[in-house]
Design an enzyme around this catalytic site. Structure first.
Site, PDB file in Angstrom:
ATOM      1  N   PRO A   8       0.830  -1.217   0.000  1.00  0.00           N
ATOM      2  CA  PRO A   8       0.000   0.000   0.000  1.00  0.00           C
ATOM      3  C   PRO A   8       0.859   1.260   0.000  1.00  0.00           C
ATOM      4  O   PRO A   8       1.057   1.898   1.027  1.00  0.00           O
ATOM      5  CB  PRO A   8      -0.775  -0.118   1.315  1.00  0.00           C
ATOM      6  N   MET A   9       1.413   1.628  -1.142  1.00  0.00           N
ATOM      7  CA  MET A   9       2.300   2.784  -1.227  1.00  0.00           C
ATOM      8  C   MET A   9       1.497   4.058  -1.477  1.00  0.00           C
ATOM      9  O   MET A   9       0.917   4.239  -2.549  1.00  0.00           O
ATOM     10  CB  MET A   9       3.330   2.575  -2.334  1.00  0.00           C
ATOM     11  N   CYS A  99       4.051   3.760   8.653  1.00  0.00           N
ATOM     12  CA  CYS A  99       4.321   4.971   7.875  1.00  0.00           C
ATOM     13  C   CYS A  99       5.365   5.839   8.576  1.00  0.00           C
ATOM     14  O   CYS A  99       5.190   6.216   9.738  1.00  0.00           O
ATOM     15  CB  CYS A  99       3.041   5.765   7.665  1.00  0.00           C
ATOM     16  N   GLY A 224       6.656  -3.570  -3.132  1.00  0.00           N
ATOM     17  CA  GLY A 224       6.151  -2.239  -3.458  1.00  0.00           C
ATOM     18  C   GLY A 224       6.950  -1.608  -4.565  1.00  0.00           C
ATOM     19  O   GLY A 224       6.683  -1.809  -5.752  1.00  0.00           O
ATOM     20  N   ARG A 225       8.001  -0.853  -4.195  1.00  0.00           N
ATOM     21  CA  ARG A 225       8.787  -0.151  -5.208  1.00  0.00           C
ATOM     22  C   ARG A 225       9.389  -1.109  -6.233  1.00  0.00           C
ATOM     23  O   ARG A 225       9.557  -0.739  -7.405  1.00  0.00           O
ATOM     24  CB  ARG A 225       9.899   0.657  -4.532  1.00  0.00           C
TER      25      ARG A 225
END
Length: 327
Positions: A8-9, A99, A224-225
């Site tokens: 969940p970016m 986060c 993610g990335r």
């Protein structure tokens, strides 16, 4: 069996990117961008904006479930919002304790809560009690805030509160996104916890994935990335070898077509500046895997019109296809 989750970016893996990447394949689950829960119960429109898949059975069009992530420091407010989003059809609830953003941490949310294991327990417990038993509640955390000494205590606090799964980004809040990810610190967690522990951080290639599993002792990963920079990564992880990449199924023309697909998906955005920003952001991130994308980014970086960006992408596609035919 290993599961692969799309991370969940915030500001990167939006509904359009989830649609595109799950359509490529290799993912078992997505988690939405976080909904920042603070003082009150949000209306349905807020959850629909962050997770439009709630309107389509909680899944992308390729059938991959999307769990809704919420973030905040007040147990009762978190519980109230979790219960409501469950009513809206969320197939799962995920709680953000990871986060690292300063604005988030200053307002009693995200990774700052990792300084108090009892608070993690209270929040997860409240959410678990509020959500029907049939809907899983999970959490995502980092190894700590300023250091890693509370990693196991935090993980156990989350498990004892009733979480069904824990994802761990293998860095502290202060380490941010600086390499390396400390996968070896996940092994004690994977050994002690009875719930699945999902490894996250610095998985850019199939080799990274294999090394992560070996060092962390985890059986599951979240990427993610890495998949933003290498859209074939989910498929590579979920199959043997890197045949998708090696056979040219994700060559440069394929990536250019994916950028065009993403542009078409983002045309529903009401804000052209936001659409432009997302396109530039992805083209820049693709440069980690595709050197041609770094060149393309230099060409479009000053463009202010999304249509001009995609026109340049199409020109590059025609050039690339011509080069392939010539060779």
């Amino acid at each position: 069996m290993t599961t692969v989750t799309l991370a969940p970016m915030e500001g990167v893996v939006d509904v359009y990117m989830r649609e595109l990447l799950t359509g490529i394949g290799g993912f078992d689950l997505c988690v939405s961008e976080f909904v920042r829960v603070s003082q009150h119960l949000f209306p349905a429109a807020v959850f629909y904006r962050n997770c439009p898949e709630l309107l389509t059975g909680g899944k992308t069009s390729s059938g991959v479930p999307v769990h809704v992530q919420i973030m905040g420091g007040e147990p009762s407010v978190m519980a109230e919002n979790a219960a409501y989003v469950a009513e809206l059809g969320a197939p799962g609830i995920d709680i953000n304790f990871g986060c690292p953003a300063k604005t988030v941490n200053r307002h009693d949310a995200g990774a700052t809560l990792l300084q108090w294991p009892d608070r993690l327990n209270e929040i997860v417990s409240a959410v678990r009690r509020a959500v029907p038993a049939s809907i899983p509640v999970s959490a995502k955390m980092r190894l700590g805030f300023s250091e890693k000494s509370l990693a196991l205590e935090n993980a156990l606090a989350i498990e004892c509160a009733g979480a069904s799964k824990l994802t761990v980004h293998a860095r502290t809040k202060l380490e941010g996104y600086r390499a390396p990810a400390h996968w070896e610190y996940l092994q004690p967690l994977a050994e002690k916890l009875e719930i699945p522990v999902v490894a996250n951080g610095e998985i850019w290639t199939k080799d990274d994935y294999s090394q992560c599993l070996a060092l962390s002792g985890c059986a599951h990963v979240m990427v993610g990335r890495g998949v933003i920079a290498r859209p074939s990564l989910g498929l590579e992880i979920s199959t043997e070898g890197e045949q998708f990449f090696q056979l040219g199924l994700f060559d440069w023309p394929k990536i250019l077509n994916l950028i065009i697909d993403y542009y078409n998906l983002t045309k529903s955005m009401e804000n052209e500046n936001r659409q432009m920003g997302r396109l530039k952001q992805w083209i820049k991130l693709l440069g980690r895997t595709y050197g041609q994308s770094s060149v393309l980014f230099d060409q479009i970086r000053r463009f202010e019109d999304p249509m001009k960006i995609v026109q340049e992408v199409r020109k590059e596609l025609y050039r690339s296809m011509g080069d392939q035919l010539a060779s």
